[in-house]
Write an enzyme that holds these catalytic residues in place. Structure first.
Site, short mmCIF file in Angstrom:
data_model
loop_
_atom_site.label_atom_id
_atom_site.label_comp_id
_atom_site.label_asym_id
_atom_site.label_seq_id
_atom_site.Cartn_x
_atom_site.Cartn_y
_atom_site.Cartn_z
N GLY A 71 0.81 -1.21 0.00
CA GLY A 71 0.00 0.00 0.00
C GLY A 71 0.84 1.26 0.00
N SER A 200 -3.80 -3.55 -1.04
CA SER A 200 -2.68 -4.24 -0.38
C SER A 200 -3.14 -5.62 0.09
CB SER A 200 -2.20 -3.40 0.80
OG SER A 200 -1.15 -4.04 1.48
N ALA A 201 -2.21 -6.57 0.15
CA ALA A 201 -2.60 -7.96 0.44
C ALA A 201 -2.65 -8.31 1.93
CB ALA A 201 -1.63 -8.92 -0.25
N HIS A 202 -1.76 -7.70 2.74
CA HIS A 202 -1.61 -8.25 4.10
C HIS A 202 -2.71 -7.85 5.07
CE1 HIS A 202 0.17 -4.83 6.49
NE2 HIS A 202 0.38 -4.36 5.28
N THR A 238 12.04 -7.22 -11.16
CA THR A 238 11.56 -8.58 -11.41
C THR A 238 10.33 -8.88 -10.55
OG1 THR A 238 13.78 -9.27 -11.97
CG2 THR A 238 12.24 -11.02 -11.36
N CYS A 330 4.45 7.34 18.59
CA CYS A 330 5.63 7.94 19.21
C CYS A 330 6.37 8.76 18.16
CB CYS A 330 6.53 6.84 19.77
SG CYS A 330 7.87 7.52 20.74
N1 PLP Z 1 -2.94 2.94 3.58
C1 PLP Z 1 -3.71 2.56 4.62
C2 PLP Z 1 -5.07 3.16 4.78
C3 PLP Z 1 -3.24 1.63 5.55
O1 PLP Z 1 -4.00 1.27 6.58
C4 PLP Z 1 -1.94 1.09 5.36
C5 PLP Z 1 -1.38 0.14 6.35
O2 PLP Z 1 -1.61 0.26 7.53
C6 PLP Z 1 -1.19 1.51 4.25
C7 PLP Z 1 -1.72 2.43 3.39
C8 PLP Z 1 0.17 0.95 3.99
O3 PLP Z 1 0.04 -0.31 3.40
P1 PLP Z 1 1.27 -1.35 3.40
O4 PLP Z 1 1.43 -1.81 4.81
O5 PLP Z 1 0.83 -2.44 2.47
O6 PLP Z 1 2.46 -0.61 2.89
#
Ligand code: PLP
Length: 385
Positions: A71, A200-202, A238, A330
């Site tokens: 992301g 994003s995948a995770h 790649t 923090c």
């Molecule tokens: N955008 C949002 C709204 C998110 O919640 C996050 C991750 O917490 C990100 C972007 C960043 O994504 P990534 O962890 O895949 O870099």
């Protein structure tokens, strides 16, 4: 001690079905997707199949999906790439909101250092961006407007369709960060009317380190990285076929199970909210009560009624085996309240006394009961101190 994970907004565990889908690509299927021989062609076929699956899940054509490392990179590529491509036409202005993820806010700030100008839209008290304000901030000098689909702290969903329609009157591009919404609620890039969309995948039981950027066909976008011609020159390097296959598997599972899963998560969230409301009257709820993600519950202890440090709350909950997140971060050695809650009008002390609970597939009603019990003990112990 039984540990309970209530931080699915930060990340999710890898779904065993996703791991199984990825396994061949971590061993026997190792070819470089750009190679012309059979090893390469096999990898290429799997990569393109993953792209097609992802495109189908988010209402795009496969040629409009570009793989990135996540992301954060997609947000950077969308904003920097669109801003640089529009610069020769004199469009050097950007618009975003005060509630965005730092991947968007800090990218915009970095462009300000390069001479771009930036307008920041406010949030209302429920964490929403107003389309009329975005329209008023945009003009024919604006290159890109970036507004998140759903907020990662409070879960509020923004009216992206209305924002995109009004911003397009100015000729600017619209980017949305759908990291928290894609796979959780229906997300259709074409339906939302955006030019660029981050996924994003995770966050949806896929692997870490892979994301995607939807780029509507014909959208001008300069690459940020330079090198090979992979991802049609927009994102050289790649390709990681195993991660792409995992991403596609995770998104497909999430989209197939979405209705059932979000109903289950909303039940858990609402049970926790009801118990908190009943037992802890000095707690206030953050976010939109209607337009919101199903799995997030964000609450603050009202500083006028009971002073409290969110970070201590989180640490004490962790000692009881419950993983949650606070609303503070923090910065330079001191605890700063969440910029999202401040933008929503919370005072800094209340914003600092915040906990975000985010549910996931593995959570049960018993987890809610144990969480309420632990929260009661922690709050009692902390008020005595
Ligand atoms: N955008 C949002 C709204 C998110 O919640 C996050 C991750 O917490 C990100 C972007 C960043 O994504 P990534 O962890 O895949 O870099």
């Amino acid at each position: 001690m039984r540990r309970i994970y209530l931080d699915h907004t930060a990340t999710t565990p890898l779904d065993p079905r996703v791991r199984e889908a990825m396994e061949p690509y971590l061993s026997e299927v190792f070819g470089n997707a750009s190679s012309v021989h059979s090893f390469g062609r096999q990898a290429r076929a799997s990569l393109e199949k993953a792209r097609t699956t992802i495109a189908r899940c988010v209402g795009a054509d496969p040629g409009e999906i570009f793989f990135t490392s996540g992301g954060t990179e997609s947000d950077n590529l969308a904003i920097v790439g669109a801003a640089r491509a529009a610069r020769p036409a004199g469009r050097t202005h950007l618009v975003t909101s005060r509630g965005e993820h730092h991947a968007v806010l800090d990218t915009c700030e970095a462009l300000v250092q390069e001479g771009y100008t930036l307008s920041l839209a406010d949030l209302d008290e429920r964490g929403k961006v107003r389309p009329d304000e975005i329209r008023a901030l945009s003009d024919d000098r604006t290159s890109v407007v970036s507004i998140m689909h759903a907020n990662n702290e409070v879960g509020t969903i923004n009216p992206i369709e209305a924002i995109a329609a009004s911003v397009h009157e100015t000729g600017a591009l619209v980017h949305t960060d759908a990291v928290q919404s894609a796979g959780r609620i229906p997300v259709n890039a074409r339906g939302l009317g955006v030019d660029l969309m981050t996924i994003s995948a995770h966050k949806i039981y896929g692997p870490k380190g892979i994301g995607g950027l939807f780029v509507r066909r014909g959208t001008p976008l300069d690459p940020v990285f330079h090198g090979g011609g992979q991802e049609r020159g927009k994102r050289p390097g790649t390709e990681n076929v195993a991660l792409a296959v995992g991403f596609a598997a995770a998104l497909e599972i999430a989209c197939t199970a979405m209705t059932e899963e979000s109903a289950k998560l909303a039940v858990l969230r609402d049970a926790l909210a009801a118990a908190i409301r009943e037992r802890f009257p000095y707690v206030i709820f953050n976010g939109d009560p209607v337009d919101r993600l199903p799995h997030i519950l964000n609450v603050s202890v009202d500083s006028r009624k009971m002073p409290m440090e969110g970070e201590m709350l989180v640490m004490n909950m962790d000692l009881k085996g419950i993983a949650v997140t606070s609303g503070s971060a923090c910065t330079s050695g001191s605890m700063q309240p969440s910029h999202v809650l401040i933008a929503m009008g919370r005072d800094p002390a209340t914003a600092r006394a915040t906990i975000r609970f985010s549910f996931g597939r593995g959570n049960t009603e018993e987890d809610v009961v144990e969480t309420v019990k632990a929260l009661g003990e922690v709050l009692e112990q902390m008020t005595k101190v």
